[in-house]
Design an enzyme around this catalytic site. Structure first.
Site, PDB file in Angstrom:
ATOM      1  N   ARG A 246     -13.313 -59.232   5.793  1.00  0.00           N
ATOM      2  CA  ARG A 246     -12.673 -57.927   5.665  1.00  0.00           C
ATOM      3  C   ARG A 246     -11.166 -58.128   5.657  1.00  0.00           C
ATOM      4  O   ARG A 246     -10.639 -58.958   6.401  1.00  0.00           O
ATOM      5  CB  ARG A 246     -13.051 -57.003   6.844  1.00  0.00           C
ATOM      6  CG  ARG A 246     -14.490 -56.516   6.838  1.00  0.00           C
ATOM      7  CD  ARG A 246     -14.770 -55.545   5.696  1.00  0.00           C
ATOM      8  NE  ARG A 246     -16.119 -54.983   5.763  1.00  0.00           N
ATOM      9  CZ  ARG A 246     -17.189 -55.514   5.186  1.00  0.00           C
ATOM     10  NH1 ARG A 246     -17.065 -56.658   4.532  1.00  0.00           N
ATOM     11  NH2 ARG A 246     -18.366 -54.918   5.271  1.00  0.00           N
ATOM     12  N   GLU A 275      -8.275 -51.605   0.097  1.00  0.00           N
ATOM     13  CA  GLU A 275      -9.078 -52.194  -0.977  1.00  0.00           C
ATOM     14  C   GLU A 275      -9.390 -51.145  -2.035  1.00  0.00           C
ATOM     15  O   GLU A 275     -10.029 -50.140  -1.726  1.00  0.00           O
ATOM     16  CB  GLU A 275     -10.367 -52.739  -0.378  1.00  0.00           C
ATOM     17  CG  GLU A 275     -11.161 -53.626  -1.306  1.00  0.00           C
ATOM     18  CD  GLU A 275     -12.333 -54.299  -0.593  1.00  0.00           C
ATOM     19  OE1 GLU A 275     -13.484 -53.970  -0.942  1.00  0.00           O
ATOM     20  OE2 GLU A 275     -12.083 -55.118   0.306  1.00  0.00           O
ATOM     21  N   HIS A 294     -14.172 -57.755  -4.563  1.00  0.00           N
ATOM     22  CA  HIS A 294     -15.264 -57.611  -3.584  1.00  0.00           C
ATOM     23  C   HIS A 294     -16.624 -57.885  -4.248  1.00  0.00           C
ATOM     24  O   HIS A 294     -17.540 -57.060  -4.211  1.00  0.00           O
ATOM     25  CB  HIS A 294     -15.257 -56.212  -2.962  1.00  0.00           C
ATOM     26  CG  HIS A 294     -15.876 -56.169  -1.599  1.00  0.00           C
ATOM     27  ND1 HIS A 294     -15.385 -55.402  -0.585  1.00  0.00           N
ATOM     28  CD2 HIS A 294     -16.959 -56.821  -1.080  1.00  0.00           C
ATOM     29  CE1 HIS A 294     -16.133 -55.557   0.505  1.00  0.00           C
ATOM     30  NE2 HIS A 294     -17.089 -56.414   0.226  1.00  0.00           N
TER      31      HIS A 294
END
Length: 336
Positions: A246, A275, A294
């Site tokens: 993360r 993000e 991601h």
């Protein structure tokens, strides 16, 4: 005359993309053979509009996009007994009321670990060959640059930060390569470290001595900005930092500052904070930053692993067997 037991009532609940990627047509048909599906698959928005669909539901087959099962949600789902979550962490979908009700929940988070570990292994091996550096130099020079010393795999040091399900799978993959694995995890026992053939070290030692550092730390209050600019600045010349965990765990402004000063270092970031990065973020422009959107976890066809896992868990549940991937409240609190 034998009594025929009625099926439990079930409902699919997720966003539309996750439904079709996680629960294939075959999975949906198999689940429909085990449960009495009360309605068409629902999304967070549609179930908010028609919460009465939850009234008789015993089992929810969920995935990404499921709403938080809080007091308001559960007031409509008085009969809910079990949730089969075909995705990763459950931290954002459960609540105190959920746990108080004693609802069973299981998740496919361990199957997401397969894809993340594969991505991480590939990235580690490429980083040990300094692929990111040489691919850029070849294009810039329009020729082949002189080769400088690089770590390679034999005898190099790979640092793993946190040994959850993903970190352990990465370590298992690395056992097939002749690297020395350093681990920082305050919960790792010396005996466990011996069995895994890894060396337990401090976070500072790991960053200062590893050729590649890979982060697998969950996003907890105590892990916010755990990786500081000082850690990154201490890395060896030509080292690489990989983050598939993360963005929360890295002090991103400090990371950017160090990478601006140390062009020899590389960062491969599959996650950021926020993000995606803001449009003006230097991460887009720094030549020593490799950004991916991601994608380390299961995506597209890979997500059917989640659906298959939850189908098998449902079969165990209905047979009265122990669940292999059940999650307790305590476990949920430390999941990424």
């Amino acid at each position: 005359m034998s009594q025929v037991l009625s099926k439990l009532k079930g409902l699919f609940l997720s966003d539309e993309t996750a439904l079709h990627e996680v629960y294939s047509e075959a999975h949906q048909q198999a689940i429909a053979g085990l449960l009495d599906i009360v309605a068409e698959p629902q999304t967070a928005a549609s179930i908010q509009e028609t919460p009465e669909l939850l009234n008789d539901v015993d089992v929810i087959m969920s995935s990404w996009g499921v709403p938080t099962m809080d007091e308001q949600f559960l007031a409509h789902a008085a009969k809910l007994k079990a949730v089969f979550h075909g995705a990763g962490t459950i931290r954002r979908i459960v609540s105190d009321t959920f746990w108080q009700r004693g609802i069973v929940i299981t998740s496919a988070y361990q199957f997401n670990a397969i894809a993340v570990a594969e991505y991480t292994l590939a990235t580690i091996l490429l980083s040990l060959k300094r692929v990111w550096h040489y691919s850029q130099r070849v294009k810039e020079m329009r020729s082949f640059p002189a080769k400088k010393p690089l770590p390679g795999t034999y005898g190099s040091k790979v640092g793993i930060v946190s040994l959850g399900s993903i970190g352990r799978k990465v370590v298992q993959h690395l056992q097939h390569h002749q690297v020395n694995v350093l681990v920082y995890d305050p919960f790792l026992s010396e005996e466990d470290a011996r069995q895994l053939a890894v060396t337990k070290v401090s976070l500072e030692h790991l960053f200062a001595t590893s050729d590649v550092v890979s982060l697998h730390t969950p996003a907890l209050e105590e892990t916010h900005n755990m990786i500081t600019g000082k850690h990154v600045a201490s890395m060896k010349e030509g080292a690489t930092l990989i983050n598939t965990a993360r963005g929360w765990v890295v002090d991103e402004p400090a990371l950017i500052h160090v990478l601006q000063q140390r062009s020899d270092l590389y960062a491969v970031l599959d996650v950021t904070d926020p993000e995606p990065p803001e449009e003006a973020s230097p991460l887009y422009d720094l030549p020593n930053v490799i950004l991916t959107p991601h994608i380390a976890g299961n995506i597209a066809k890979e997500r059917e692993r989640h659906g298959q896992a939850m189908l098998e868990e449902l079969q165990r549940y209905l047979a009265g067997e122990s669940l292999q991937h059940g999650i307790t409240q305590e476990q949920a609190q430390i999941m990424a």
